[in-house]
Write a protein that holds these residues in place. Structure first.
Motif, PDB file in Angstrom:
ATOM      1  N   SER A 128       7.867  44.899  66.606  1.00 20.63           N
ATOM      2  CA  SER A 128       8.029  44.713  65.172  1.00 20.63           C
ATOM      3  C   SER A 128       7.687  46.008  64.440  1.00 20.63           C
ATOM      4  O   SER A 128       6.821  46.773  64.879  1.00 20.63           O
ATOM      5  N   HIS A 129       8.367  46.219  63.329  1.00 23.64           N
ATOM      6  CA  HIS A 129       8.021  47.340  62.453  1.00 23.64           C
ATOM      7  C   HIS A 129       8.497  47.003  61.044  1.00 23.64           C
ATOM      8  O   HIS A 129       9.235  46.046  60.831  1.00 23.64           O
ATOM      9  N   PHE A 130       8.061  47.819  60.083  1.00 25.32           N
ATOM     10  CA  PHE A 130       8.354  47.536  58.675  1.00 25.32           C
ATOM     11  C   PHE A 130       8.705  48.812  57.937  1.00 25.32           C
ATOM     12  O   PHE A 130       8.472  49.919  58.417  1.00 25.32           O
ATOM     13  N   ASP A 131       9.244  48.624  56.735  1.00 22.25           N
ATOM     14  CA  ASP A 131       9.473  49.724  55.802  1.00 22.25           C
ATOM     15  C   ASP A 131       9.208  49.196  54.402  1.00 22.25           C
ATOM     16  O   ASP A 131       9.695  48.119  54.027  1.00 22.25           O
ATOM     17  N   ASP A 132       8.432  49.942  53.633  1.00 22.56           N
ATOM     18  CA  ASP A 132       8.131  49.569  52.250  1.00 22.56           C
ATOM     19  C   ASP A 132       9.121  50.248  51.308  1.00 22.56           C
ATOM     20  O   ASP A 132       9.517  51.390  51.531  1.00 22.56           O
ATOM     21  N   PHE A 133       9.508  49.527  50.253  1.00 26.24           N
ATOM     22  CA  PHE A 133      10.432  50.079  49.270  1.00 26.24           C
ATOM     23  C   PHE A 133      10.074  49.554  47.894  1.00 26.24           C
ATOM     24  O   PHE A 133       9.393  48.541  47.740  1.00 26.24           O
ATOM     25  N   ASP A 134      10.529  50.272  46.876  1.00 31.65           N
ATOM     26  CA  ASP A 134      10.239  49.924  45.491  1.00 31.65           C
ATOM     27  C   ASP A 134      10.816  48.555  45.145  1.00 31.65           C
ATOM     28  O   ASP A 134      11.971  48.274  45.461  1.00 31.65           O
ATOM     29  N   ALA A 135      10.021  47.733  44.497  1.00 29.49           N
ATOM     30  CA  ALA A 135      10.452  46.366  44.172  1.00 29.49           C
ATOM     31  C   ALA A 135      11.591  46.345  43.155  1.00 29.49           C
ATOM     32  O   ALA A 135      12.299  45.346  43.046  1.00 29.49           O
ATOM     33  N   ASN A 136      11.783  47.428  42.434  1.00 32.20           N
ATOM     34  CA  ASN A 136      12.880  47.491  41.466  1.00 32.20           C
ATOM     35  C   ASN A 136      14.224  47.757  42.136  1.00 32.20           C
ATOM     36  O   ASN A 136      15.256  47.671  41.482  1.00 32.20           O
ATOM     37  N   GLN A 137      14.218  48.094  43.399  1.00 34.63           N
ATOM     38  CA  GLN A 137      15.460  48.366  44.113  1.00 34.63           C
ATOM     39  C   GLN A 137      15.909  47.135  44.887  1.00 34.63           C
ATOM     40  O   GLN A 137      15.095  46.414  45.451  1.00 34.63           O
ATOM     41  N   GLN A 138      17.207  46.923  44.893  1.00 29.54           N
ATOM     42  CA  GLN A 138      17.797  45.869  45.709  1.00 29.54           C
ATOM     43  C   GLN A 138      17.864  46.350  47.151  1.00 29.54           C
ATOM     44  O   GLN A 138      18.114  47.531  47.404  1.00 29.54           O
ATOM     45  N   LEU A 139      17.665  45.453  48.088  1.00 28.90           N
ATOM     46  CA  LEU A 139      17.745  45.820  49.496  1.00 28.90           C
ATOM     47  C   LEU A 139      19.201  45.712  49.961  1.00 28.90           C
ATOM     48  O   LEU A 139      19.578  44.835  50.731  1.00 28.90           O
ATOM     49  N   VAL A 140      20.027  46.614  49.449  1.00 25.38           N
ATOM     50  CA  VAL A 140      21.445  46.705  49.801  1.00 25.38           C
ATOM     51  C   VAL A 140      21.819  48.181  49.858  1.00 25.38           C
ATOM     52  O   VAL A 140      21.067  49.045  49.403  1.00 25.38           O
ATOM     53  N   GLY A 141      22.972  48.465  50.412  1.00 23.46           N
ATOM     54  CA  GLY A 141      23.506  49.827  50.402  1.00 23.46           C
ATOM     55  C   GLY A 141      22.594  50.836  51.059  1.00 23.46           C
ATOM     56  O   GLY A 141      22.085  50.625  52.158  1.00 23.46           O
ATOM     57  N   SER A 142      22.361  51.940  50.345  1.00 18.95           N
ATOM     58  CA  SER A 142      21.598  53.046  50.928  1.00 18.95           C
ATOM     59  C   SER A 142      20.141  52.658  51.185  1.00 18.95           C
ATOM     60  O   SER A 142      19.539  53.135  52.144  1.00 18.95           O
ATOM     61  N   GLN A 143      19.558  51.819  50.341  1.00 21.04           N
ATOM     62  CA  GLN A 143      18.172  51.401  50.578  1.00 21.04           C
ATOM     63  C   GLN A 143      18.068  50.554  51.851  1.00 21.04           C
ATOM     64  O   GLN A 143      17.152  50.727  52.643  1.00 21.04           O
ATOM     65  N   LEU A 144      19.008  49.657  52.060  1.00 16.04           N
ATOM     66  CA  LEU A 144      19.014  48.853  53.284  1.00 16.04           C
ATOM     67  C   LEU A 144      19.211  49.754  54.502  1.00 16.04           C
ATOM     68  O   LEU A 144      18.491  49.620  55.502  1.00 16.04           O
TER      69      LEU A 144
END
Length: 167
Positions: A128-144
């Motif tokens: 298992s592993h994780f990645d944190d991202f800004d809550a204002n960003q949708q988890l689609v496209g380049s962020q995904l």
């Protein structure tokens, strides 16, 4: 002078032959020439389409790039199989007004590794592993894609280390 050149040549040849089983990736020598990576199904409660194919290809790529094993579609001496068992997005930090400031994508993969030549190396284990991202960003496209790259790079390296590097 000839004696010196002969001594250097002999010393250098000993150094080359004594280091024959080591490589720069950390993989230990295995008694295998082939490996296969079976398709990893996505059995997570929350399904993101296409990540199972991406993960399967990433696992194939890391083994091919860090070993001299040949990829086969069936009959491999080393077999990797399993499934994606969890895909989860959770809030991690909050702002003063109780809203999420950061979210975490976590992916867990169940792997069954079989070494047909050495059964002691076989295992079934979760990675298992994780990645944190800004809550204002949708988890689609380049962020995904960024998050999947980070997570799959770590998980595939962990699988490689467990199965071939023995770390």
């Amino acid at each position: 002078m000839r004696y010196f050149i002969k001594a250097i040549t002999i010393t250098f040849s000993f150094l080359l032959t004594s280091c024959g089983v080591y490589n720069f990736t950390g993989a230990k020598p295995v008694d295998a020439k082939t490996f296969q990576v079976n398709y990893f199904q996505n059995n997570a409660p929350l399904v993101e389409p296409g990540i199972e194919r991406t993960f399967t290809l990433e696992l194939q790529d890391i083994i091919q790039s860090q070993t001299n094993l040949n990829l086969v579609s069936q009959g491999g001496e080393l077999i990797y199989e399993g499934e994606i068992v969890d895909y989860r997005i959770t809030p991690m930090t909050a702002t003063a007004d109780q809203r999420a400031a950061q979210n975490r994508l976590t992916i867990t993969v169940m792997v069954r590794f079989t070494n047909r030549n050495k059964e002691d190396d076989n295992f079934e284990k979760r990675f298992s592993h994780f990645d944190d991202f800004d809550a204002n960003q949708q988890l689609v496209g380049s962020q995904l894609n960024k998050s999947l790259d980070v997570i799959f790079e770590r998980i595939t390296q962990d699988i490689f280390n467990e199965s071939l590097a023995k770390w």
